[in-house]
Design a protein around this motif. Structure first.
Motif, mmCIF file in Angstrom:
data_model
loop_
_atom_site.group_PDB
_atom_site.id
_atom_site.type_symbol
_atom_site.label_atom_id
_atom_site.label_comp_id
_atom_site.label_asym_id
_atom_site.label_seq_id
_atom_site.Cartn_x
_atom_site.Cartn_y
_atom_site.Cartn_z
ATOM 1 N N ALA A 240 -11.812 -4.206 -43.262
ATOM 2 C CA ALA A 240 -10.802 -3.497 -43.263
ATOM 3 C C ALA A 240 -10.170 -2.892 -42.034
ATOM 4 C CB ALA A 240 -9.836 -2.843 -44.341
ATOM 5 N N GLN A 241 -10.258 -2.657 -41.437
ATOM 6 C CA GLN A 241 -9.948 -1.983 -40.207
ATOM 7 C C GLN A 241 -10.591 -2.589 -38.554
ATOM 8 O OE1 GLN A 241 -8.839 1.114 -39.717
ATOM 9 N NE2 GLN A 241 -8.305 0.847 -37.296
ATOM 10 N N TYR A 242 -12.460 -3.192 -38.938
ATOM 11 C CA TYR A 242 -12.668 -3.840 -37.896
ATOM 12 C C TYR A 242 -13.527 -5.115 -38.019
ATOM 13 C CZ TYR A 242 -13.661 1.451 -36.340
ATOM 14 O OH TYR A 242 -13.678 2.648 -36.461
ATOM 15 N N HIS A 243 -12.836 -5.598 -38.864
ATOM 16 C CA HIS A 243 -13.013 -6.888 -40.014
ATOM 17 C C HIS A 243 -14.656 -7.179 -39.261
ATOM 18 C CE1 HIS A 243 -8.588 -7.422 -39.123
ATOM 19 N NE2 HIS A 243 -8.627 -6.967 -37.608
ATOM 20 N N MET A 244 -15.270 -6.415 -39.662
ATOM 21 C CA MET A 244 -17.030 -7.108 -39.707
ATOM 22 C C MET A 244 -16.943 -6.488 -41.541
ATOM 23 S SD MET A 244 -18.096 -3.281 -37.071
ATOM 24 C CE MET A 244 -17.233 -3.694 -35.152
ATOM 25 N N GLY A 245 -18.130 -7.031 -41.265
ATOM 26 C CA GLY A 245 -19.160 -7.579 -42.409
ATOM 27 C C GLY A 245 -20.292 -6.324 -42.867
ATOM 28 N N SER A 246 -20.754 -6.937 -44.044
ATOM 29 C CA SER A 246 -21.750 -5.629 -44.664
ATOM 30 C C SER A 246 -23.052 -5.749 -43.832
ATOM 31 C CB SER A 246 -21.493 -6.122 -45.834
ATOM 32 O OG SER A 246 -23.088 -7.175 -45.935
ATOM 33 N N ASP A 247 -23.374 -6.609 -43.046
ATOM 34 C CA ASP A 247 -24.289 -6.755 -42.298
ATOM 35 C C ASP A 247 -24.448 -6.051 -41.599
ATOM 36 O OD1 ASP A 247 -22.327 -7.888 -40.628
ATOM 37 O OD2 ASP A 247 -23.685 -9.101 -39.618
ATOM 38 N N VAL A 248 -23.412 -4.765 -40.771
ATOM 39 C CA VAL A 248 -22.615 -4.155 -39.876
ATOM 40 C C VAL A 248 -23.076 -2.310 -40.694
ATOM 41 C CG1 VAL A 248 -21.093 -2.374 -38.385
ATOM 42 C CG2 VAL A 248 -21.528 -5.516 -39.002
ATOM 43 N N ALA A 249 -22.151 -2.556 -41.416
ATOM 44 C CA ALA A 249 -22.666 -1.259 -42.470
ATOM 45 C C ALA A 249 -24.337 -1.536 -42.888
ATOM 46 C CB ALA A 249 -21.549 -1.554 -43.653
ATOM 47 N N GLY A 250 -24.651 -2.301 -43.554
ATOM 48 C CA GLY A 250 -26.352 -1.838 -43.513
ATOM 49 C C GLY A 250 -26.747 -1.435 -42.006
ATOM 50 N N LEU A 251 -26.917 -1.907 -40.897
ATOM 51 C CA LEU A 251 -27.467 -1.072 -39.842
ATOM 52 C C LEU A 251 -26.517 -0.073 -39.007
ATOM 53 C CD1 LEU A 251 -26.371 -3.928 -37.511
ATOM 54 C CD2 LEU A 251 -28.716 -3.536 -37.842
ATOM 55 N N LEU A 252 -25.595 0.557 -39.846
ATOM 56 C CA LEU A 252 -24.911 1.877 -39.672
ATOM 57 C C LEU A 252 -26.379 2.515 -40.511
ATOM 58 C CD1 LEU A 252 -21.511 1.219 -39.669
ATOM 59 C CD2 LEU A 252 -22.324 2.428 -37.424
ATOM 60 N N GLY A 253 -26.681 1.892 -41.342
ATOM 61 C CA GLY A 253 -26.953 2.605 -42.268
ATOM 62 C C GLY A 253 -29.235 3.465 -41.721
ATOM 63 N N LEU A 254 -28.733 2.840 -40.482
ATOM 64 C CA LEU A 254 -30.280 2.994 -39.696
ATOM 65 C C LEU A 254 -29.879 4.755 -39.294
ATOM 66 C CD1 LEU A 254 -31.550 -0.215 -38.527
ATOM 67 C CD2 LEU A 254 -32.331 0.781 -39.786
ATOM 68 N N LEU A 255 -28.929 4.680 -38.706
ATOM 69 C CA LEU A 255 -28.369 6.239 -38.853
ATOM 70 C C LEU A 255 -28.944 6.958 -39.349
ATOM 71 C CD1 LEU A 255 -24.516 5.761 -37.575
ATOM 72 C CD2 LEU A 255 -26.709 5.851 -36.029
ATOM 73 N N GLY A 256 -29.444 6.616 -40.710
ATOM 74 C CA GLY A 256 -29.937 7.676 -41.810
ATOM 75 C C GLY A 256 -31.375 8.439 -40.719
ATOM 76 N N ILE A 257 -31.666 7.127 -39.776
ATOM 77 C CA ILE A 257 -33.332 8.313 -39.551
ATOM 78 C C ILE A 257 -32.375 9.492 -38.866
ATOM 79 C CG2 ILE A 257 -32.335 7.418 -37.011
ATOM 80 C CD1 ILE A 257 -36.155 6.652 -38.432
#
Length: 394
Positions: A240-257
């Protein structure tokens, strides 16, 4: 048994790797749900229900299997659960229909609770003064497994049939089983004269009698609930905010490092200072994270900063509460862990449900409001029940 000789650095590393490899089974399905739906010619909603069955199976396993760690030899119980997990993963690989795959997914969850047997086992072997550090290291392995499982599954699913993800998981389980059989410390405890139904019946009594277990359960419920408030709605917000897909959400999950890197350090802080202090920091980090989401979430960098802070808050809570739970009563450590993790999981499930509902009706502001409710409950529990100032002789 001499804990200091038994629990060497290599043994802790082995336990951490084992926890990570096994817990990864819970998350392999998430990046390949679309591939599974296409393969079985069913809707994505149907596959979503199958993914939920994995989590439901995990909840049943927490209540029905983890307490067995106080009843049976943990060295054998961990390996028995791993054998069952390998069999179920092979059934998931072979599944000819969505119904069979759904049953297999439920059982994948049930048989993947071995990390919650490993955690109290590691705590029971650890010298008391270093218990927090040991738990932090084991939890680092568990967090790494969660972090990498989605990436591994997505990568394998992109280059081969999705079923081979489960074959890969089964092969990893076989290798781990051989290594654990050879190098996992033997459980030298004298086995208690307990009956299974009495063990299950003792869970409410243990919760009622142990105030510190109550405080850990409430704090874990709230802060893991807060974590799931974000991760359950992040893909919607990105679209809704950035017109990005779930793949970006998965990449953001890597911040969990960040949480993986800090888990061991948090454990050392618990040992050196106070679990009450570190849990306070967990609440502060989680609160600041959602303030950042509410005020600066429309900036991508603000979203990234908030995710790092939220992950730190979650790990401060998880490591601190595990240290408290494992210091209470070593004879009931598996049952105490079962109670804590069930509360932890329940908070995550409710965080997912209410945040998804809030997003559908009130948008991002509603999501942040749900997080605020969880955080208020966490603060009240922190002030009323009060965690121990130190772990020795809790």
């Amino acid at each position: 048994m001499n804990s200091e000789k038994t629990l060497s650095g290599k043994t802790v590393l082995l336990m951490a790797i084992a926890a990570g490899v096994i817990v990864a089974n819970l998350n392999y399905i998430q990046p390949i749900e679309g591939l599974i739906a296409a393969s079985f010619h069913v809707s994505k909603a149907t596959v979503g229900i199958v993914a939920m069955l994995t989590q439901l199976g995990y909840a049943f396993g927490l209540l029905l299997i983890v307490p067995l760690g106080d009843l049976f030899n943990r060295y054998h119980l961990i390996q028995a659960m791993l054998v069952l997990s390998i069999i179920v993963l092979l059934v998931a690989f072979w599944s000819p229909s969505i119904v069979v795959f759904g049953i297999a997914s439920l059982l994948v969850g049930v048989t993947s609770v071995a990390p919650q047997i490993i955690i109290p086992y590691a705590a029971s072997l650890a010298p008391a003064l270093h218990q927090g550090k040991v738990l932090g290291n084991v939890l680092s392995g568990l967090l790494t497994g969660i972090l990498l499982s989605r990436s591994v599954s997505g990568l394998l699913g992109s280059v081969m049939r999705w079923q081979f993800v489960y074959l890969f998981a089964a092969a990893a389980g076989v290798i781990l089983l051989v290594v654990l059989h050879r190098y996992l410390p033997r459980d030298s405890r004298q086995q208690p004269n307990l009956q299974y139904l009495k063990v299950l019946g003792s869970l409410p009594t243990l919760l009622r009698q142990q105030r510190y277990l109550q405080s850990a359960a409430i704090n874990g419920f709230c802060l893991f609930g807060v974590s799931n408030v974000l991760w359950s709605t992040l893909a919607f917000y990105l679209a809704a905010q950035y017109h990005m897909g779930s793949d970006v959400a998965g990449l953001l999950g890597l911040l969990g490092i960040t949480g993986v890197l800090f888990a061991s350090i948090i454990g050392q802080l618990v040992d050196r200072y106070s679990p009450r202090l570190t849990i306070s920091l967990g609440i502060v980090f989680s609160t600041v994270a959602f303030l950042v989401f509410a005020v600066l979430g429309h900036f991508f960098i603000g979203l990234m900063v908030g995710i790092v802070l939220l992950d730190l808050g979650t790990q401060f809570s998880q490591v601190s509460n595990q240290a408290i739970v494992q210091s209470l009563n070593r004879k009931a450590s598996s049952r105490n862990n079962s109670i804590f993790m069930f509360s932890y999981f329940l908070g995550g499930a409710l965080g997912t449900f209410f945040s998804t509902f809030a997003w559908s009706h009130y948008g991002w502001g509603g999501v942040c409001s749900v997080a605020a409710i969880f955080l208020v409950i966490a603060v009240l529990g922190h002030l009323i029940l009060r965690e121990p100032k130190q772990l020795r002789n809790v």
